[in-house]
Design a protein around this motif. Structure first.
Motif, PDB file in Angstrom:
ATOM      1  N   LEU A  34      27.047  32.810  42.118  1.00 11.86           N
ATOM      2  CA  LEU A  34      26.809  32.470  40.726  1.00 11.86           C
ATOM      3  C   LEU A  34      25.452  32.963  40.257  1.00 11.86           C
ATOM      4  CD1 LEU A  34      28.283  28.884  40.404  1.00 11.86           C
ATOM      5  CD2 LEU A  34      29.258  31.045  39.663  1.00 11.86           C
ATOM      6  N   ALA A  35      24.641  33.391  41.214  1.00 10.60           N
ATOM      7  CA  ALA A  35      23.351  33.968  40.827  1.00 10.60           C
ATOM      8  C   ALA A  35      23.515  35.363  40.266  1.00 10.60           C
ATOM      9  CB  ALA A  35      22.415  34.003  42.036  1.00 10.60           C
ATOM     10  N   GLU A  36      24.750  35.899  40.354  1.00  9.91           N
ATOM     11  CA  GLU A  36      25.041  37.228  39.834  1.00  9.91           C
ATOM     12  C   GLU A  36      26.124  37.125  38.770  1.00  9.91           C
ATOM     13  OE1 GLU A  36      24.200  39.524  44.061  1.00  9.91           O
ATOM     14  OE2 GLU A  36      26.191  39.445  43.224  1.00  9.91           O
ATOM     15  N   PRO A  37      25.850  36.520  37.615  1.00 12.89           N
ATOM     16  CA  PRO A  37      26.881  36.230  36.617  1.00 12.89           C
ATOM     17  C   PRO A  37      27.494  37.470  36.004  1.00 12.89           C
ATOM     18  CG  PRO A  37      24.693  35.857  35.710  1.00 12.89           C
ATOM     19  CD  PRO A  37      24.513  36.114  37.172  1.00 12.89           C
ATOM     20  N   ALA A  38      26.875  38.628  36.165  1.00 13.71           N
ATOM     21  CA  ALA A  38      27.418  39.837  35.551  1.00 13.71           C
ATOM     22  C   ALA A  38      28.599  40.390  36.323  1.00 13.71           C
ATOM     23  CB  ALA A  38      26.335  40.914  35.452  1.00 13.71           C
ATOM     24  N   LYS A  39      28.839  39.859  37.559  1.00 18.33           N
ATOM     25  CA  LYS A  39      29.918  40.387  38.376  1.00 18.33           C
ATOM     26  C   LYS A  39      31.068  39.397  38.405  1.00 18.33           C
ATOM     27  CE  LYS A  39      26.893  43.019  41.470  1.00 18.33           C
ATOM     28  NZ  LYS A  39      26.489  43.219  42.885  1.00 18.33           N
ATOM     29  N   ALA A  40      32.255  39.844  37.992  1.00 18.62           N
ATOM     30  CA  ALA A  40      33.426  38.979  38.065  1.00 18.62           C
ATOM     31  C   ALA A  40      33.899  38.894  39.507  1.00 18.62           C
ATOM     32  CB  ALA A  40      34.548  39.550  37.181  1.00 18.62           C
ATOM     33  N   PRO A  41      34.574  37.795  39.889  1.00 23.90           N
ATOM     34  CA  PRO A  41      35.116  37.710  41.241  1.00 23.90           C
ATOM     35  C   PRO A  41      36.069  38.865  41.499  1.00 23.90           C
ATOM     36  CG  PRO A  41      35.297  35.615  40.089  1.00 23.90           C
ATOM     37  CD  PRO A  41      34.871  36.630  39.090  1.00 23.90           C
ATOM     38  N   PRO A  42      35.819  39.710  42.512  1.00 22.83           N
ATOM     39  CA  PRO A  42      36.679  40.860  42.746  1.00 22.83           C
ATOM     40  C   PRO A  42      38.020  40.448  43.318  1.00 22.83           C
ATOM     41  CG  PRO A  42      35.075  40.668  44.505  1.00 22.83           C
ATOM     42  CD  PRO A  42      34.726  39.611  43.497  1.00 22.83           C
ATOM     43  N   ARG A  43      39.041  41.221  43.030  1.00 22.17           N
ATOM     44  CA  ARG A  43      40.346  40.949  43.611  1.00 22.17           C
ATOM     45  C   ARG A  43      40.356  41.406  45.059  1.00 22.17           C
ATOM     46  NH1 ARG A  43      44.191  40.234  39.408  1.00 22.17           N
ATOM     47  NH2 ARG A  43      45.914  41.160  40.523  1.00 22.17           N
ATOM     48  N   LYS A  44      41.024  40.623  45.899  1.00 23.71           N
ATOM     49  CA  LYS A  44      41.090  40.930  47.316  1.00 23.71           C
ATOM     50  C   LYS A  44      41.915  42.196  47.516  1.00 23.71           C
ATOM     51  CE  LYS A  44      43.284  37.985  49.863  1.00 23.71           C
ATOM     52  NZ  LYS A  44      43.588  36.717  50.500  1.00 23.71           N
ATOM     53  N   LEU A 116      42.690  37.425  37.484  1.00 23.69           N
ATOM     54  CA  LEU A 116      41.615  38.292  37.958  1.00 23.69           C
ATOM     55  C   LEU A 116      41.419  38.219  39.468  1.00 23.69           C
ATOM     56  CD1 LEU A 116      38.914  37.623  35.210  1.00 23.69           C
ATOM     57  CD2 LEU A 116      40.263  39.710  35.498  1.00 23.69           C
ATOM     58  N   THR A 117      41.871  37.152  40.102  1.00 22.11           N
ATOM     59  CA  THR A 117      41.497  36.940  41.504  1.00 22.11           C
ATOM     60  C   THR A 117      42.641  36.716  42.474  1.00 22.11           C
ATOM     61  OG1 THR A 117      41.213  34.554  41.140  1.00 22.11           O
ATOM     62  CG2 THR A 117      39.267  35.949  40.830  1.00 22.11           C
ATOM     63  N   LEU A 118      43.749  36.136  42.041  1.00 19.39           N
ATOM     64  CA  LEU A 118      44.766  35.703  42.990  1.00 19.39           C
ATOM     65  C   LEU A 118      45.799  36.777  43.290  1.00 19.39           C
ATOM     66  CD1 LEU A 118      45.537  32.017  41.956  1.00 19.39           C
ATOM     67  CD2 LEU A 118      43.903  32.878  43.623  1.00 19.39           C
ATOM     68  N   ALA A 119      46.132  36.917  44.555  1.00 25.36           N
ATOM     69  CA  ALA A 119      47.196  37.834  44.952  1.00 25.36           C
ATOM     70  C   ALA A 119      48.517  37.379  44.348  1.00 25.36           C
ATOM     71  CB  ALA A 119      47.307  37.871  46.475  1.00 25.36           C
ATOM     72  N   GLY A 120      49.257  38.300  43.777  1.00 21.54           N
ATOM     73  CA  GLY A 120      50.565  37.983  43.206  1.00 21.54           C
ATOM     74  C   GLY A 120      50.534  37.481  41.787  1.00 21.54           C
ATOM     75  N   ALA A 121      49.339  37.260  41.208  1.00 28.25           N
ATOM     76  CA  ALA A 121      49.237  36.817  39.810  1.00 28.25           C
ATOM     77  C   ALA A 121      48.971  38.038  38.943  1.00 28.25           C
ATOM     78  CB  ALA A 121      48.122  35.796  39.652  1.00 28.25           C
ATOM     79  N   ASP A 122      50.020  38.554  38.292  1.00 25.53           N
ATOM     80  CA  ASP A 122      49.918  39.792  37.514  1.00 25.53           C
ATOM     81  C   ASP A 122      49.734  39.547  36.029  1.00 25.53           C
ATOM     82  OD1 ASP A 122      50.625  41.916  39.632  1.00 25.53           O
ATOM     83  OD2 ASP A 122      52.266  40.488  39.827  1.00 25.53           O
ATOM     84  N   MET A 123      50.280  38.431  35.523  1.00 22.99           N
ATOM     85  CA  MET A 123      50.260  38.145  34.092  1.00 22.99           C
ATOM     86  C   MET A 123      49.905  36.686  33.872  1.00 22.99           C
ATOM     87  SD  MET A 123      53.800  40.069  32.932  1.00 22.99           S
ATOM     88  CE  MET A 123      54.784  39.276  34.230  1.00 22.99           C
TER      89      MET A 123
END
Length: 388
Positions: A34-44, A116-123
């Motif tokens: 959270l100290a890097e708010p400019a980066k969104a959680p990357p997808r695995k 943005l983050t979960l496997a299998g969540a497309d929409m």
């Protein structure tokens, strides 16, 4: 940007960051600080670039994150899944070429985080105002290129459900009110709306089912649900329990982000009389998708979904489907967002076909021997009539 808008965005960022965004990021396999708010959680990511999904299990399954099981949005997702599952040829083991899997969300910001983050969540079905604020406030980083929209959907009404003795907003002063699970549209926006209307209250963050039970026992005075009317679970509940809908005035402070709406007898016959209606507010929802690269297998899966869903859209307008489908205009644009390219191409082709049909009405011919020349004439005709 006005001072009011800047304050709203700043407050939204603080609420998201402090209330639950850290928990969501920590739960993801791919973590960020959270100290890097400019980066969104990357997808695995796996070696194939599919963020860790097993291709043999999910290559034909598109995940659709929606609202709670009691919401209209979840019912809409189920209708999409069941309708598109019909009429398909299946493989030797019963597998379908396209399967839509509804995934329970909270109907709010968490839906976007899941995509943005979960496997299998497309929409995801999500409120436009919340996704706009995520884009502008950037608690997840810059998501403008990570999300696209497939189509704008319908309005989601604010249902402020109160016990019988609560007759006005003023009666809620100092009372315990449920706004829904933290991060939901009700929690984020309901807090904003009630504060803007000067209602001082004790907030609870419960599921709808728990909240209605607490209201029945007298431990809650009201609960807020943001969902497209009519909500089937509310219709059933109201048949056996005395509740009322409190009006939410469409004040000048709400006009930037909200729409006027109302609840009618036809929506909730057990609550409202034949000629009775209650004014409320609403927000627009849309079907968003992760912006997969065009050569990615998940992109191709979403392209297949768009072709099937759009070409069979008329089936959702008939009896047996939720009446709010009739408000959906597949061609409606969503300002500030890029449409998923296959969806945009489909709409453009439909518009082109409609224009070509109008051209043929003005230039009737039974000679189909030179279709190319006829189409060139049509394109010139279209260019001349663009400004009309």
């Amino acid at each position: 940007m006005s001072v009011c808008s800047a304050f709203r965005i700043g407050l939204f960022t603080a609420l998201i960051a402090t209330a639950w965004i850290g928990e969501l990021v920590d739960r993801c396999a791919a973590q960020t600080s959270l100290a890097e708010p400019a980066k969104a959680p990357p997808r695995k990511q796996s070696a194939s670039g599919d963020k860790g999904v097993t291709i043999s299990e999910s290559r034909y399954t598109a995940g659709l994150v929606t609202g709670t099981p009691q919401s209209t949005e979840f019912a809409i997702a189920q209708e999409i899944a069941t309708t598109l599952a019909t009429g398909q040829e299946t493989g030797p083991h019963g597998e379908m070429a396209l399967r839509v899997l509804p995934i329970v969300g909270n109907g709010g910001v968490r839906n976007v985080v899941d995509v943005l983050t979960l496997a299998g969540a497309d929409m995801a079905i999500a409120p436009v105002v919340l996704v706009d604020r995520l884009r502008d406030a950037k608690p997840l980083g810059d998501i403008r290129d990570k999300l696209v929209y497939i189509t704008v959907l319908f309005g989601e009404e604010f249902h402020l459900i109160a016990r019988p003795e609560i007759k006005t907003l003023a009666d809620l002063a100092g009372k315990r009110i449920n706004l829904g699970e933290e991060g939901s549209a009700g929690a984020v926006l309901g807090r904003e709306v009630l504060n803007s209307l000067g209602v001082k209250f004790d907030e609870a963050n419960l599921s709808l089912e728990t909240a209605l039970d607490e209201m029945r026992k007298g431990r809650l005075s009201a609960t807020l649900l943001v969902s497209a009317k009519p909500v089937a679970s509310l219709v059933s509940y109201a048949q056996f329990n005395a509740v009322r809908f409190l009006p939410i005035p469409y004040s000048s402070a709400l006009r930037r982000d909200y729409l006027p709406s109302s609840l009618h007898h036809e929506d909730y016959p057990s609550v409202l009389g034949v000629d009775e209606s209650v004014d409320t507010i609403a927000i627009k929802s849309a079907l968003f998708a992760y912006n997969w690269p065009s050569r990615n297998q998940r992109y191709q899966l979403l392209e297949s979904f768009v072709q099937t869903f759009f070409s069979r859209f008329s089936e959702f307008l008939g009896d047996g489907h939720h009446p709010r489908w009739r408000e959906v205009n597949l061609a409606e644009p969503l300002p500030g967002w890029q449409r998923f390219r296959p969806a945009d191409r489909w709409i453009q082709r439909q518009a082109l076909q409609g224009a070509f049909d109008r051209f043929l009405e003005q230039h009737p011919t039974n000679d189909q021997s030179d279709r190319k020349a006829l189409f060139r004439d049509f394109l010139r005709w279209r260019d001349r009539n663009k400004e009309k």
